[in-house]
Design an enzyme around this catalytic site. Sequence first.
Site, PDB file in Angstrom:
ATOM      1  CB  SER A  18      65.613 -39.532  10.123  1.00 25.76           C
ATOM      2  OG  SER A  18      66.346 -38.465   9.578  1.00 25.76           O
ATOM      3  CB  ALA A  19      69.527 -39.271  13.026  1.00 25.00           C
ATOM      4  CD  GLU A  34      61.125 -36.471   3.554  1.00 28.34           C
ATOM      5  OE1 GLU A  34      59.977 -36.053   3.332  1.00 28.34           O
ATOM      6  OE2 GLU A  34      61.970 -35.848   4.225  1.00 28.34           O
TER       7      GLU A  34
END
Length: 239
Positions: free
Chosen positions: A124-125, A197
Site C-alpha cells: 500500500s503506502a 487489492e
Amino acid sequence: MSSRSLLLLSNSTVHGSGYLEWAAHHIKEFLTGKNVKRVLFVPYALRKMDNYAETAQKKFTSWGFELDSIHKAEDPVSAVNNAEAIFIGGGNTFQLLKSLYDNKLIEPIRKRVLQDGIPYIGSSAGTNMATVSINTTNDMPIVFPPSFTALALIPFNINPHYIDADPASKHMGETREERINQYHEIPDTPAVLGLREGALLHVTGQSAVLKGLHPARLFRCGKLPEEFPLNTDFSFLLQ
C-alpha cells in the site's frame, strides 16, 4: 538497476483473511530466494508504531524470519545500511514519506535497493514509496512532506487499492479512473498502474510481472486505460 528486486503489494489484507496471508507464498519465496534471514520493517505510515511492528513481527516470525523495526533503532540510517531486506508497510502515504525525509532515509534506501540489490517489499503506502511520486495515492495529506517525490525505485506510479466504478452505485463523485485521468492532464506525468487489492508486482532487474489474485489496469497519458491479466510482464514500463 540490474540487481533491483522488489515485491510491491497493493494491500496487506484482503477480505476474509489475516494480515499478509494472501501474499504469504510470494513473500516467503521472495525472501528465501535471496537468502534473507532478517527483515528491517519501516512502520512510519502509522502513529502506533509499537503495535504495528508487533503485528508484522508475529507474522514474519511465524514464517521463519527475524524482523526489526526501524523506529526502535538509535540510528535509522545505519539500520538501513546494515539491513538484509526492507519492508515498508501501509498506512498514510504522506506521513510515511515525511518520516523518510525527516530521518534522511530517501537516498540510503535507494542506494541499498538499486545499487546493493537488497530486497524491498512494499505494501500500500510502502508500494507508493517505491514509485516516482506519491501523487497517485488515495490518502489524505494529514502532514506535509517536503516533496511528493518518492524513492523512484521504478520509473512509473502505482495506485494501490485500485477500485473499479460500480455501475449500480448512485455516488456521483469522481471514480478512481477519472482521478487518475485528471493526474494525466498534467504534462509529462508517468504511467500509473492500478493494482487491485490482492495484486502485486514482482520486479527483478528489468522485468516486472503481475502476480496475485486480480488483473491490473494501466493508465498512460494520451491513451485509453488498458486491462492486463495476471502474469503480464510490464517490463516495457521500466524502460
